[in-house]
Design an enzyme around this catalytic site. Sequence first.
Site, PDB file in Angstrom:
ATOM      1  N   GLY A 190     -51.389  30.174  19.180  1.00  0.00           N
ATOM      2  CA  GLY A 190     -52.395  30.150  18.116  1.00  0.00           C
ATOM      3  C   GLY A 190     -52.451  28.839  17.354  1.00  0.00           C
ATOM      4  O   GLY A 190     -53.056  28.751  16.288  1.00  0.00           O
ATOM      5  N   GLU A 232     -43.876  32.134  26.621  1.00  0.00           N
ATOM      6  CA  GLU A 232     -44.759  31.794  25.510  1.00  0.00           C
ATOM      7  C   GLU A 232     -43.962  31.050  24.440  1.00  0.00           C
ATOM      8  O   GLU A 232     -43.316  31.680  23.590  1.00  0.00           O
ATOM      9  CB  GLU A 232     -45.358  33.071  24.896  1.00  0.00           C
ATOM     10  N   HIS A 269     -43.276  40.608  22.656  1.00  0.00           N
ATOM     11  CA  HIS A 269     -44.076  39.458  22.223  1.00  0.00           C
ATOM     12  C   HIS A 269     -43.405  38.818  21.003  1.00  0.00           C
ATOM     13  O   HIS A 269     -42.824  39.522  20.168  1.00  0.00           O
ATOM     14  CB  HIS A 269     -45.502  39.911  21.885  1.00  0.00           C
ATOM     15  N   GLU A 275     -44.541  37.775  18.329  1.00  0.00           N
ATOM     16  CA  GLU A 275     -45.011  38.306  17.037  1.00  0.00           C
ATOM     17  C   GLU A 275     -44.312  39.618  16.716  1.00  0.00           C
ATOM     18  O   GLU A 275     -44.061  39.924  15.549  1.00  0.00           O
ATOM     19  CB  GLU A 275     -46.541  38.469  17.066  1.00  0.00           C
ATOM     20  N   SER A 295     -52.142  29.009  23.592  1.00  0.00           N
ATOM     21  CA  SER A 295     -53.338  28.160  23.526  1.00  0.00           C
ATOM     22  C   SER A 295     -53.947  27.873  24.905  1.00  0.00           C
ATOM     23  O   SER A 295     -54.439  26.774  25.155  1.00  0.00           O
ATOM     24  CB  SER A 295     -53.031  26.850  22.777  1.00  0.00           C
ATOM     25  N   ASN A 336     -54.663  39.137  25.726  1.00  0.00           N
ATOM     26  CA  ASN A 336     -53.963  39.821  24.631  1.00  0.00           C
ATOM     27  C   ASN A 336     -54.848  39.694  23.396  1.00  0.00           C
ATOM     28  O   ASN A 336     -54.902  38.634  22.787  1.00  0.00           O
ATOM     29  CB  ASN A 336     -52.595  39.170  24.393  1.00  0.00           C
TER      30      ASN A 336
HETATM   31  P1  13P Z   1     -53.076  32.103  21.888  1.00  0.00           P
HETATM   32  O1  13P Z   1     -53.703  32.040  23.257  1.00  0.00           O
HETATM   33  O2  13P Z   1     -54.052  32.513  20.816  1.00  0.00           O
HETATM   34  O3  13P Z   1     -52.325  30.850  21.563  1.00  0.00           O
HETATM   35  O4  13P Z   1     -51.995  33.284  21.935  1.00  0.00           O
HETATM   36  C1  13P Z   1     -51.076  33.308  22.961  1.00  0.00           C
HETATM   37  C2  13P Z   1     -50.393  34.625  22.946  1.00  0.00           C
HETATM   38  O5  13P Z   1     -49.608  34.910  22.068  1.00  0.00           O
HETATM   39  C3  13P Z   1     -50.725  35.565  24.017  1.00  0.00           C
HETATM   40  O6  13P Z   1     -49.858  36.639  24.026  1.00  0.00           O
END
Ligand code: 13P
Length: 265
Positions: free
Chosen positions: A177, A171, A99, A101, A217, A9
């Site tokens: 992140g 997730e 997601h 976000e 992560s 992603n």
């Molecule tokens: P990271 O791998 O940067 O923590 O992000 C995970 C994510 O949101 C994948 O969709």
Amino acid sequence: MRKPLIAANWKMNKLVEDSTAYGEELIERLKAEDVDLKKVDVAVCVPFIHMAALKVIFLLRGIGVGAQNMHSADSGAYTGEISPAMLEDMGIEYVIIGHSERRMYFAETDAACAEKLKAAHSHKIRPILCVGESLEQREAGEHFDTVRKQLAGCFEGIGGKEAAGTVIAYEPVWAIGTGRTATSGQANEMASFIRSVMADLYDAEAAEQIVILYGGSVKKSNIAELMNMSDIDGALVGGASLDAGEFAQIVNFDPDVVGKTPKVQ
Ligand code: 13P
């Protein structure tokens, strides 16, 4: 047997020229890693502007291209949106739905996710539905309830066959992140829980077929341990997927499972 899926992603990163270089490098690095793409599904989920370039580069290479979002309607007066019919027309194989976000910054609801899930299936696009709790919810011991509610809402009105063909990505928001990965035990505990909720919502057979990813992560240093867990079938990788070399190493999570050349005993 569930086939592993490792999905990148990119989120809102890279320019078109970077995507071309990335695509070419990924093909080379997967070759160098000796990965057999019949043994592992690989998807690269990118901003819409990168799709055309990647579709050309990945043509007949066995690497899927995915969207990070879409509208649920096929067409209409929705300025700025991209429809499932457009993605299907372009040969896009995957779409990330819900997601955290998008839930956080764009107020995406479980009901909207359910509409998008239906639309993805009707256009033969493989959806990757994201669920997961916030840090506050985990600390309050509400993580299982949160995920159960998300699943019930997102699968409202979805048939058993479609449910079995939906990829679910766990997730935890606190691991995205942040460099803070859930332990493999925590990730697997939730993946098993997700499977049991899906067995309740549908049946044990559908639940067994569902490919469940962990995301948050993920990097080359922790993928092997995560993939060793009973209910984790793959990963949704953010930051570490931006580097084609590291992403190829993540795809090659275990040469005995995804390697072309069988290991000589
Ligand atoms: P990271 O791998 O940067 O923590 O992000 C995970 C994510 O949101 C994948 O969709």
